[in-house]
Design an enzyme around this catalytic site. Sequence first.
Site, PDB file in Angstrom:
ATOM      1  N   CYS A  26       1.170  -1.345  -0.063  1.00  0.00           N
ATOM      2  CA  CYS A  26       0.031  -0.142  -0.013  1.00  0.00           C
ATOM      3  C   CYS A  26       0.717   1.751  -0.228  1.00  0.00           C
ATOM      4  CB  CYS A  26      -1.253  -0.108   1.094  1.00  0.00           C
ATOM      5  SG  CYS A  26      -2.287  -1.259   1.547  1.00  0.00           S
ATOM      6  N   HIS A  68     -12.740  11.604  -6.264  1.00  0.00           N
ATOM      7  CA  HIS A  68     -11.692  12.081  -7.351  1.00  0.00           C
ATOM      8  C   HIS A  68     -10.674  12.596  -7.214  1.00  0.00           C
ATOM      9  CE1 HIS A  68     -14.847   9.792  -9.770  1.00  0.00           C
ATOM     10  NE2 HIS A  68     -13.980   9.698 -10.992  1.00  0.00           N
ATOM     11  N   GLU A 142     -13.210   0.406   1.947  1.00  0.00           N
ATOM     12  CA  GLU A 142     -12.503   0.309   1.017  1.00  0.00           C
ATOM     13  C   GLU A 142     -12.541  -0.801  -0.144  1.00  0.00           C
ATOM     14  OE1 GLU A 142      -8.626  -0.249   2.396  1.00  0.00           O
ATOM     15  OE2 GLU A 142      -8.049   1.895   2.522  1.00  0.00           O
TER      16      GLU A 142
END
Length: 165
Positions: A26, A68, A142
């Site tokens: 990650c 975004h 997530e």
Amino acid sequence: MWVELDGWTAKLRFSACHLIPHHPKCGRLHGHTYAVSVKVFGERTGEFIIDFEILKGLIAEICERLDHRVILAENDTRLQITKDDQSIIVETGGKMYQFPIEDVTLVPTDSTSAESLCEYVASELAPGMSPGVSRIEVRIDEGLGQGAGFTLDIARTGAGAGAGT
Ligand SMILES: [Zn+2]
């Protein structure tokens, strides 16, 4: 008594990218579709603990802020963040990223883990709660099947609200 909004089905979602510094996988810039689910506990004032439309609006506004975007934790000591008028430069673990400033949302946390984002969302929601609200539970997924949660107890002192433990 409680009310609940499910982030997936109530469309309280955002897509964003982040990284977890020094993590073997990650630590690379990557993205998720996040869903923000919220459960609010308390006593009714009038008909509602809190009007669903008000709660939805508060959550949607936070999702809009993150959607975004590249999410960066401004208190993450593992990141060196430099800003100018147009860009944000991030250095971590021998890597350097440069983003246009409008593509980034800085959050006042020490990480952009789902856990930290839950704390951020709960603290952002707290001031907008109705007087009878005593607890906010935030869950952030997530993607499907992987999420974290955080509970914020709201201490009521006279006319105003303060964040508890
Ligand atoms: Zn991630």
